[in-house]
Design an enzyme around this catalytic site. Structure first.
Site, PDB file in Angstrom:
ATOM      1  CD  GLU A  24      27.160  14.387  13.260  1.00 21.74           C
ATOM      2  OE1 GLU A  24      26.965  14.370  11.939  1.00 21.74           O
ATOM      3  OE2 GLU A  24      26.562  13.830  14.076  1.00 21.74           O
ATOM      4  CD  GLU A  30      23.811  16.219  16.701  1.00 25.35           C
ATOM      5  OE1 GLU A  30      23.285  15.478  16.024  1.00 25.35           O
ATOM      6  OE2 GLU A  30      24.407  17.201  16.616  1.00 25.35           O
TER       7      GLU A  30
END
Ligand code: FCB
Length: 474
Positions: free
Chosen positions: A168, A380
């Protein structure tokens, strides 16, 4: 969860769970480790809820063998974890044999349990010593990252085949440097944009370095990156102002990260939106070629869609209708571009909407919009709810249902043509949830923070049963 159609899963589909070093390891100043930016940031007043820090976290550093045993009992195929740069290269000096040894023992223990190690090199915890030299705003950090990647590869490359450079980068660049809600807690758009480009460059330099090292040793390697991608949904799809807000959010949060990797170019509309910051000053000749080095998989993290509007937030809106100004979610687009209240959907304890069809839509559209993308892994997905312990049982039907619905969404996306090869639930254990501290529990395994006792929740048991059922169906 058992009601899912278990026959739809492609051969070899990986079932996993994920964690990150700073969120679980603890031992923040043991075994040679020195401060990361999260250790430093968490000590600043009001930075983290309750003044919580990653100092002890869930003590995984000392409980690693038991935690791997837990993964084995759940039947996980793969475990996604990150290595801590500040443990491997403390203080920006030389590689720390003791730090590397911890990961070497973790990898051995995973392999012995027949669990595939899925290693991430950067899950937000830059050594503080590098931050003091300018951190990600300093181009030199990208070159230091490639050296760190090489140190980890040299120690583990004989046993680890799956390598992720960054987790991320949106959060570790824009949220940490513009919105100031994550370490290093800065609020300067210029630093954020420099960090964004330098993290991309670091990804490309490390990917090339790892590929070369693996080739020289005739080893198999799968290289990738994990992005947090969203569907930016206009609050009123018939309103051009809301539609343009959605374009800007999609551009800044998705395309600024995907396109340099996949297309070798930054999206021109976003560069134009950002013209007052002159983003191109950071991009040197040859950078985009390095950044677009081929990858073997794309990790996709997704929890919820984002409902956006270009209109000023109504100040007198009644609570519940007021836009949720989530930490740092709109760093450039001004206060009028906000994530609006979820569209009449249930919400988790993070106030995130529960909308599994968003995950299905995202996975399908990625393949359609970027036909050259490599296979996808959901690296995720999961939910925080306020768990209560009743004796030794933790019933978390909402989390179990969230996970089941999202796994179904992955199955539906595959049926619609998306090339998805695995699913990692976030998270294996309750842990240090960044600026929220220990307040928000995402684990499928409960952790009693006083005793460090681990108790699999109902969601863990259902996830384990689903994994077993899919194996039995093959
Ligand atoms: C993601 C992070 C992960 C965790 C989840 C809830 O953005 O990658 O570490 O905090 O959100």
């Amino acid at each position: 969860m058992n009601t899912l159609n278990t026959t739809t899963w492609p051969q070899g589909f990986l079932w996993g769970s994920a964690t990150a070093a700073a969120q679980i390891e603890g031992a923040a100043h043991e075994g040679g480790k020195e401060d990361s930016i999260w250790d430093h940031y968490a000590r600043q007043p009001l930075a983290v809820a309750n003044g919580d820090t990653p100092e002890v976290a869930v003590d995984h550093y000392h409980r690693m063998n038991d935690d791997v045993q837990l993964m084995k009992e759940l039947g996980l195929d793969s475990y996604r974890f990150s290595t801590s740069w500040a443990r491997v290269v403390p203080g920006d000096r030389t590689p720390n044999a003791e730090g590397l040894d911890f990961y070497s023992r973790l990898v051995d223990s995973l392999l012995e349990a027949n669990i595939l190690p899925w290693l991430t090199l950067y899950h937000w915890d830059l050594p503080q010593a590098l931050q003091e030299k300018g951190g990600w705003a300093n181009r030199d950090t990208a070159y230091r990252f490639a050296e760190y990647a090489e140190a980890v590869y040299t120690a583990l490359g004989d046993r680890v085949s799956h390598w992720t450079t960054f987790n991320e980068p949106l959060c570790s660049s824009l949220i940490g440097h513009v919105a100031g809600e994550h370490a290093p807690g800065l609020t300067d758009p210029n630093l954020g944009l420099a960090a964004l480009h330098h993290q991309h460059l670091a990804h490309g330099l490390a990917a090339n370095r790892l590929r070369e090292l693996a080739t020289a040793r005739s080893r198999e390697i799968e290289l990738g990156i994990t992005l947090n991608l969203t569907n930016a949904v206009p609050n009123d799809p018939s309103d051009p102002i809301d539609r343009d807000a959605a374009r800007r959010i999609d551009g800044l949060w998705n395309r600024m990260f995907l396109e340099p990797l996949v297309l070798g170019a930054y999206p021109t509309d976003v560069i134009d939106d950002l013209r007052e910051y002159n983003f191109e000053q950071y991009v040197q000749e040859g950078d985009l070629e390095i950044i677009s080095a081929p990858i073997d998989f794309l990790g996709v993290n997704h929890y919820h869609d984002d409902n956006v509007s270009g209109h000023p937030a109504p100040r007198d809106a009644t609570p519940g209708l007021r836009p949720t100004t989530k930490p740092g979610r709109s760093p450039f687009v001004g206060s009028e571009f906000v994530t609006m209240p979820p569209r009449d959907l249930p919400r988790t304890a993070m106030d995130w909407e529960v909308n599994p069809s968003g995950l299905r839509h995202l996975l399908v559209r990625l393949g359609k919009e970027y036909p050259t993308l490599p296979p996808l892994y959901v690296t995720e997905n999961g939910a925080s709810y306020d768990d209560t312990r009743e004796g030794d049982a933790i019933d978390d039907p909402q989390r179990a249902s969230y996970i089941a619905q999202h796994i179904q969404a992955v199955a539906d996306a595959i049926a619609d043509g998306a090339d998805v090869r695995g699913y990692f639930v976030w998270s294996l254990l309750d842990n240090f949830e960044w600026a929220w501290g220990y307040n928000k529990r995402f684990g499928i395994v409960y952790v009693d923070y006083d005793t460090q006792e681990r108790i699999p929740k109902q969601s863990a048991k259902e996830y384990a049963a689903l994994i077993a059922a899919t194996k039995a169906a093959v």
